[in-house]
Design a protein around this motif. Structure first.
Motif, PDB file in Angstrom:
ATOM      1  N   ASN A  79       1.268  -0.909   0.422  1.00  0.00           N
ATOM      2  CA  ASN A  79       0.098  -0.226  -0.146  1.00  0.00           C
ATOM      3  C   ASN A  79       0.794   1.427   0.107  1.00  0.00           C
ATOM      4  O   ASN A  79       0.436   2.470  -0.244  1.00  0.00           O
ATOM      5  CB  ASN A  79      -0.933  -0.238   0.994  1.00  0.00           C
ATOM      6  CG  ASN A  79      -1.707   1.256   0.909  1.00  0.00           C
ATOM      7  OD1 ASN A  79      -3.170   1.080   0.284  1.00  0.00           O
ATOM      8  ND2 ASN A  79      -1.551   1.738   2.279  1.00  0.00           N
ATOM      9  N   ALA A  80       2.406   0.821   1.363  1.00  0.00           N
ATOM     10  CA  ALA A  80       2.626   2.504   0.721  1.00  0.00           C
ATOM     11  C   ALA A  80       3.754   2.462  -0.653  1.00  0.00           C
ATOM     12  O   ALA A  80       3.814   3.631  -1.185  1.00  0.00           O
ATOM     13  CB  ALA A  80       3.146   1.862   2.654  1.00  0.00           C
ATOM     14  N   GLU A  81       3.867   1.170  -1.023  1.00  0.00           N
ATOM     15  CA  GLU A  81       4.764   1.267  -2.194  1.00  0.00           C
ATOM     16  C   GLU A  81       4.123   1.699  -3.217  1.00  0.00           C
ATOM     17  O   GLU A  81       4.847   2.569  -3.908  1.00  0.00           O
ATOM     18  CB  GLU A  81       5.435  -0.066  -2.411  1.00  0.00           C
ATOM     19  CG  GLU A  81       6.376  -0.439  -1.515  1.00  0.00           C
ATOM     20  CD  GLU A  81       6.993  -1.971  -1.505  1.00  0.00           C
ATOM     21  OE1 GLU A  81       7.709  -2.873  -1.345  1.00  0.00           O
ATOM     22  OE2 GLU A  81       6.434  -2.628  -2.732  1.00  0.00           O
ATOM     23  N   ALA A  82       2.765   1.979  -3.558  1.00  0.00           N
ATOM     24  CA  ALA A  82       2.594   2.023  -4.567  1.00  0.00           C
ATOM     25  C   ALA A  82       2.436   3.815  -4.716  1.00  0.00           C
ATOM     26  O   ALA A  82       2.215   4.576  -5.406  1.00  0.00           O
ATOM     27  CB  ALA A  82       0.965   2.142  -4.406  1.00  0.00           C
ATOM     28  N   HIS A  83       2.556   4.740  -3.052  1.00  0.00           N
ATOM     29  CA  HIS A  83       3.486   6.193  -3.563  1.00  0.00           C
ATOM     30  C   HIS A  83       4.407   6.508  -3.563  1.00  0.00           C
ATOM     31  O   HIS A  83       4.773   7.780  -2.488  1.00  0.00           O
ATOM     32  CB  HIS A  83       2.135   6.617  -2.502  1.00  0.00           C
ATOM     33  CG  HIS A  83       1.006   6.133  -2.037  1.00  0.00           C
ATOM     34  ND1 HIS A  83      -0.341   6.778  -3.200  1.00  0.00           N
ATOM     35  CD2 HIS A  83      -0.038   5.148  -1.481  1.00  0.00           C
ATOM     36  CE1 HIS A  83      -1.325   6.896  -2.816  1.00  0.00           C
ATOM     37  NE2 HIS A  83      -1.074   5.281  -1.838  1.00  0.00           N
ATOM     38  N   THR A  84       5.326   5.676  -3.943  1.00  0.00           N
ATOM     39  CA  THR A  84       7.049   6.789  -3.843  1.00  0.00           C
ATOM     40  C   THR A  84       6.890   7.667  -4.826  1.00  0.00           C
ATOM     41  O   THR A  84       5.983   7.666  -6.381  1.00  0.00           O
ATOM     42  CB  THR A  84       7.955   4.753  -3.990  1.00  0.00           C
ATOM     43  OG1 THR A  84       7.384   4.569  -4.867  1.00  0.00           O
ATOM     44  CG2 THR A  84       7.809   4.512  -2.587  1.00  0.00           C
ATOM     45  N   GLY A  85       7.750   8.408  -4.841  1.00  0.00           N
ATOM     46  CA  GLY A  85       8.651   9.102  -5.399  1.00  0.00           C
ATOM     47  C   GLY A  85       7.125  10.492  -5.110  1.00  0.00           C
ATOM     48  O   GLY A  85       7.019  10.909  -6.698  1.00  0.00           O
ATOM     49  N   ALA A  86       6.453  10.506  -4.246  1.00  0.00           N
ATOM     50  CA  ALA A  86       5.107  11.316  -4.273  1.00  0.00           C
ATOM     51  C   ALA A  86       5.521  12.985  -4.410  1.00  0.00           C
ATOM     52  O   ALA A  86       6.534  12.928  -3.083  1.00  0.00           O
ATOM     53  CB  ALA A  86       4.110  11.237  -3.364  1.00  0.00           C
ATOM     54  N   ARG A  87       5.066  13.541  -4.941  1.00  0.00           N
ATOM     55  CA  ARG A  87       5.050  15.039  -4.330  1.00  0.00           C
ATOM     56  C   ARG A  87       4.136  15.971  -3.760  1.00  0.00           C
ATOM     57  O   ARG A  87       4.612  16.930  -2.462  1.00  0.00           O
ATOM     58  CB  ARG A  87       6.012  16.128  -4.966  1.00  0.00           C
ATOM     59  CG  ARG A  87       6.848  15.622  -6.562  1.00  0.00           C
ATOM     60  CD  ARG A  87       7.042  17.226  -7.312  1.00  0.00           C
ATOM     61  NE  ARG A  87       7.135  18.114  -7.531  1.00  0.00           N
ATOM     62  CZ  ARG A  87       8.035  18.691  -6.461  1.00  0.00           C
ATOM     63  NH1 ARG A  87       9.408  17.601  -6.277  1.00  0.00           N
ATOM     64  NH2 ARG A  87       7.957  19.707  -5.572  1.00  0.00           N
ATOM     65  N   LEU A  88       3.107  14.852  -3.408  1.00  0.00           N
ATOM     66  CA  LEU A  88       2.152  15.534  -3.164  1.00  0.00           C
ATOM     67  C   LEU A  88       1.116  14.251  -2.468  1.00  0.00           C
ATOM     68  O   LEU A  88       1.318  13.072  -3.014  1.00  0.00           O
ATOM     69  CB  LEU A  88       0.976  15.879  -3.559  1.00  0.00           C
ATOM     70  CG  LEU A  88      -0.208  16.845  -3.438  1.00  0.00           C
ATOM     71  CD1 LEU A  88      -0.677  17.678  -2.588  1.00  0.00           C
ATOM     72  CD2 LEU A  88      -1.541  17.180  -4.103  1.00  0.00           C
ATOM     73  N   MET A  89       0.905  14.242  -1.008  1.00  0.00           N
ATOM     74  CA  MET A  89      -0.177  13.181  -0.683  1.00  0.00           C
ATOM     75  C   MET A  89      -0.981  13.843   0.158  1.00  0.00           C
ATOM     76  O   MET A  89      -0.761  14.657   1.336  1.00  0.00           O
ATOM     77  CB  MET A  89       0.333  12.488   0.072  1.00  0.00           C
ATOM     78  CG  MET A  89       0.050  11.272   0.944  1.00  0.00           C
ATOM     79  SD  MET A  89       1.836   9.402   1.952  1.00  0.00           S
ATOM     80  CE  MET A  89       3.025   9.358   0.357  1.00  0.00           C
ATOM     81  N   VAL A  90      -1.980  12.664   0.285  1.00  0.00           N
ATOM     82  CA  VAL A  90      -3.252  13.171   1.315  1.00  0.00           C
ATOM     83  C   VAL A  90      -3.575  11.785   2.298  1.00  0.00           C
ATOM     84  O   VAL A  90      -4.085  10.620   1.125  1.00  0.00           O
ATOM     85  CB  VAL A  90      -4.623  13.024   0.843  1.00  0.00           C
ATOM     86  CG1 VAL A  90      -5.492  14.037   1.078  1.00  0.00           C
ATOM     87  CG2 VAL A  90      -3.899  15.290  -0.440  1.00  0.00           C
ATOM     88  N   ASN A  91      -3.901  11.802   3.279  1.00  0.00           N
ATOM     89  CA  ASN A  91      -3.955  10.470   4.027  1.00  0.00           C
ATOM     90  C   ASN A  91      -5.928  11.086   4.809  1.00  0.00           C
ATOM     91  O   ASN A  91      -6.013  12.480   5.113  1.00  0.00           O
ATOM     92  CB  ASN A  91      -3.412  10.182   5.113  1.00  0.00           C
ATOM     93  CG  ASN A  91      -1.728  10.195   4.516  1.00  0.00           C
ATOM     94  OD1 ASN A  91      -0.469  10.934   5.183  1.00  0.00           O
ATOM     95  ND2 ASN A  91      -1.174   9.196   3.974  1.00  0.00           N
ATOM     96  N   GLU A  92      -6.361   9.860   4.495  1.00  0.00           N
ATOM     97  CA  GLU A  92      -7.815  10.068   5.046  1.00  0.00           C
ATOM     98  C   GLU A  92      -8.555   8.172   5.529  1.00  0.00           C
ATOM     99  O   GLU A  92      -7.725   7.563   5.015  1.00  0.00           O
ATOM    100  CB  GLU A  92      -8.801  10.943   3.680  1.00  0.00           C
ATOM    101  CG  GLU A  92      -8.857  11.929   3.328  1.00  0.00           C
ATOM    102  CD  GLU A  92      -8.639  12.799   3.531  1.00  0.00           C
ATOM    103  OE1 GLU A  92      -9.800  12.974   4.957  1.00  0.00           O
ATOM    104  OE2 GLU A  92      -8.666  13.921   3.445  1.00  0.00           O
TER     105      GLU A  92
END
Length: 313
Positions: A79-92
């Motif tokens: 789940n976390a690896e799907a968001h590597t390299g992000a410049r913007l992240m939203v956690n809900e």
């Protein structure tokens, strides 16, 4: 399929609400959550429903939690690896997800996703809900939880993809990210689309868990720190795991060998090793040394009858 008579099935269906025992589960933040474990014979029926029906579903890749999938393994790390390299992240986080998932929602899954006849759908709903709600902890619940948004989630994910956002859902934890910078309006529209999907199901975000991070800030997904190319444990988590190993070592020096404590530490070290291989292996060796010392024979003093200084054997 459930390997029972019609009479037994009817009895279990009518008594289903009383065939659970509450189990308190400790969360990472130290608080406790009430879960429910089904009692026999309901538990065996749920196991067969899970194996014969739920595990036959091919779940989309954006669903990452509570699913046994040998072809496409998924868990909190994936789940976390799907968001590597992000410049913007939203956690809900979805507020009261399980108790707010009603028997009507579960019935719709059995009736319109699996297309079972009404009578079969009603029976399966009674066997997989408790007091009109989806019971957290039951064998079938995580699979049903992944199908709650079946009518709207695929279109939402497609819209987000077209808008340049990545989306994953780990049961009730939703994460959005983008590898490109987004305007406030673009971000607001993306979050609004997700919130709209929740409202259609009588759900809402948990405000206390809402978090937005930008490039240069620490980004976390399901308890893991997300970097440019990889994910890892947070400093706090790594410190806690090292402390658990030291606690085992301290207890061993006192001659105390607590199986539950060492088993817990071994599990934590396993997480550490998966994400930080070399340092994790060092912690594993320290735990293995405790097992060796535990199996060594006790050293007993031997005192000479003529008063010479004690020696050991």
């Amino acid at each position: 399929m459930l390997r029972c008579s019609l009479e037994e099935l009817t009895h279990v269906e009518n008594a289903a609400d009383s065939l659970y025992r509450p189990v308190m589960v400790k969360k990472k933040d130290g608080t406790r959550r009430e879960c429910f474990d089904a009692k026999p014979p309901l538990k065996a029926m749920q196991a067969r429903i899970q194996n014969m029906i739920m595990k036959k579903v091919i779940y989309p890749g954006y669903l990452t939690g509570g699913l046994a999938d040998p072809k496409t393994p998924r868990d909190y790390v994936r789940n976390a690896e799907a968001h590597t390299g992000a410049r913007l992240m939203v956690n809900e986080d979805v507020a009261k997800f399980f108790p707010s998932t009603t028997h009507e929602v579960v019935y719709d899954i059995w009736r319109f996703v699996f297309r079972f006849p009404k009578e079969v759908a009603r029976t399966l709903t009674r066997l997989t809900t408790r007091c009109g709600e989806l019971p957290q902890g039951a064998k079938t619940s995580s699979y049903l939880a992944n199908l709650v948004f079946w009518a709207h989630e695929p279109r939402l994910v497609q819209w987000l993809h077209n808008a340049g956002f990545r989306y994953t859902r780990y049961i009730d934890d939703i994460t959005l990210s983008s590898t490109a910078d987004k305007t406030r309006e673009e971000l607001g529209q993306a979050i609004g689309r997700v919130a709209s999907m929740l409202r259609r199901h009588g759900l809402r975000f948990k405000r206390s868990k809402h978090h937005i991070a930008y490039a240069g800030e620490r980004m976390e997904v399901t308890g893991l720190t997300v970097g440019e190319r990889s994910v890892g444990l947070s400093r706090k988590r790594k410190s806690m795991i090292r402390a658990s190993v030291r606690q085992c070592e301290w207890a061993a020096k006192k001659g105390i060998f607590d199986d539950a404590m060492q088993k817990s530490a071994a599990s934590l070290v396993g997480q550490y090793t998966r994400l930080h291989r070399n340092k994790g292996k060092a912690l594993k060796r320290r735990l293995a040394a405790l097992e060796v010392s535990r199996k060594l024979p006790a050293i007993e003093p031997v005192v000479s009858a003529v008063g010479i200084e004690p020696t050991t054997r």
